[in-house]
Design a protein around this motif. Sequence first.
Motif, PDB file in Angstrom:
ATOM      1  N   GLY A   1       0.805  -1.211   0.000  1.00  0.00           N
ATOM      2  CA  GLY A   1       0.000   0.000   0.000  1.00  0.00           C
ATOM      3  C   GLY A   1       0.841   1.265   0.000  1.00  0.00           C
ATOM      4  O   GLY A   1       1.867   1.354  -0.666  1.00  0.00           O
TER       5      GLY A   1
ATOM      6  N   SER B   1      -8.492  -2.709   7.857  1.00  0.00           N
ATOM      7  CA  SER B   1      -7.385  -3.657   7.915  1.00  0.00           C
ATOM      8  C   SER B   1      -7.224  -4.353   6.574  1.00  0.00           C
ATOM      9  O   SER B   1      -8.175  -4.472   5.798  1.00  0.00           O
ATOM     10  CB  SER B   1      -7.647  -4.720   8.994  1.00  0.00           C
ATOM     11  N   ARG B   2      -6.030  -4.835   6.333  1.00  0.00           N
ATOM     12  CA  ARG B   2      -5.747  -5.588   5.111  1.00  0.00           C
ATOM     13  C   ARG B   2      -5.471  -7.046   5.491  1.00  0.00           C
ATOM     14  O   ARG B   2      -4.481  -7.349   6.133  1.00  0.00           O
ATOM     15  CB  ARG B   2      -4.559  -4.975   4.374  1.00  0.00           C
TER      16      ARG B   2
ATOM     17  N   TRP C   1      -5.056 -10.995   4.009  1.00  0.00           N
ATOM     18  CA  TRP C   1      -4.807 -11.835   2.843  1.00  0.00           C
ATOM     19  C   TRP C   1      -5.013 -13.302   3.221  1.00  0.00           C
ATOM     20  O   TRP C   1      -4.762 -13.692   4.364  1.00  0.00           O
ATOM     21  CB  TRP C   1      -3.364 -11.695   2.351  1.00  0.00           C
TER      22      TRP C   1
ATOM     23  N   ALA D   1      -6.924  -8.701  -1.437  1.00  0.00           N
ATOM     24  CA  ALA D   1      -7.221  -8.589  -0.017  1.00  0.00           C
ATOM     25  C   ALA D   1      -8.723  -8.694   0.231  1.00  0.00           C
ATOM     26  O   ALA D   1      -9.539  -8.475  -0.670  1.00  0.00           O
ATOM     27  CB  ALA D   1      -6.697  -7.260   0.525  1.00  0.00           C
TER      28      ALA D   1
ATOM     29  N   ASP E   1     -10.835  -6.727   1.376  1.00  0.00           N
ATOM     30  CA  ASP E   1     -11.164  -5.339   1.671  1.00  0.00           C
ATOM     31  C   ASP E   1     -11.637  -4.668   0.389  1.00  0.00           C
ATOM     32  O   ASP E   1     -12.058  -5.344  -0.550  1.00  0.00           O
ATOM     33  CB  ASP E   1      -9.964  -4.620   2.296  1.00  0.00           C
TER      34      ASP E   1
ATOM     35  N   GLN F   1      -9.868  -3.119  -1.832  1.00  0.00           N
ATOM     36  CA  GLN F   1      -8.840  -2.951  -2.854  1.00  0.00           C
ATOM     37  C   GLN F   1      -9.383  -3.270  -4.240  1.00  0.00           C
ATOM     38  O   GLN F   1      -8.966  -2.670  -5.236  1.00  0.00           O
ATOM     39  CB  GLN F   1      -7.629  -3.823  -2.547  1.00  0.00           C
TER      40      GLN F   1
END
Length: 296
Positions: A112, A225-226, A228, A245, A247, A249
Amino acid sequence: MTERPVFADSLGLPLVHAGKIRELYALPDPDTLLMVATDRISAFDHVLRPGVPDKGAILTQLSQWWFDRLADLVPNHVVSTEVPGAVAGRAVICERLEMIGVECVARGYLTGSGWAEYQRDRTVCGVALPDGLSDGDELPEPIFTPATKAAVGEHDENVDFATVEATIGARRAAAIRDLTMRIYAHARDIAAQRGLVLADTKLEFGVRRDGTIVLADEVLTPDSSRFWDAEAWRASRAEGGVPEAFDKQYVRNWLLTESGWDRAADAPPPPLPDAVVDHTRARYADAYRRLTGEAW
């Protein structure tokens, strides 16, 4: 710019603030607020249209799940989950706190905005990092990388720890840094047990009248939060890049690559297609399932 409130008419309560995602309403008890998570989604400091169905409820209930698991580390702002029917499942009654105007970010992995800064300076928020790191790499140890909290339509700005100390005082700065890193370490371990990598997280804190620091707003959700998939992250180390992710993204990627939107222009982003909304909802619901073990 203040967002138009979604629930003001149905609640009939005085609106205190309408942010990008959440709305705050006054209650008869002056020491409490009703905090409601809408289905709005934001990216690049813009609130996008349309919203993502169930997103507000997922954020609220996942935050509550995490608050329960962090209770031994830090008090939180939730007073009750008994809320008006119009906002059931997406709202909590919370303490009215003096909010600390710092976004408390813990990073265990380089990606990021941290990756962008590292490529320029080999630092993230003034923290020097070793040469040779790649996007998605695990850091030698987690780092605290704070940011100033911006108003709607403005940009959060990454800052170094000295700036935080100058802004809120050295003692309080050290306290929120310590809490952030302890919360990250605990949550990282819980996520790992569920086959997830917690790459980074953003926390917010408030202060009670007696000086107690309290975890507030949301915690460890796909908005803050990210996460994976751990197997996908391990595969990415050989292939380069980072996995998708759990999220928003996916929304950011669509805006930058497929939407035709010019981020540098004054025009707002275009409406999100149904397919983008549906895929984003699925990612949020999957994060909830993976963490809590319960289907959304």
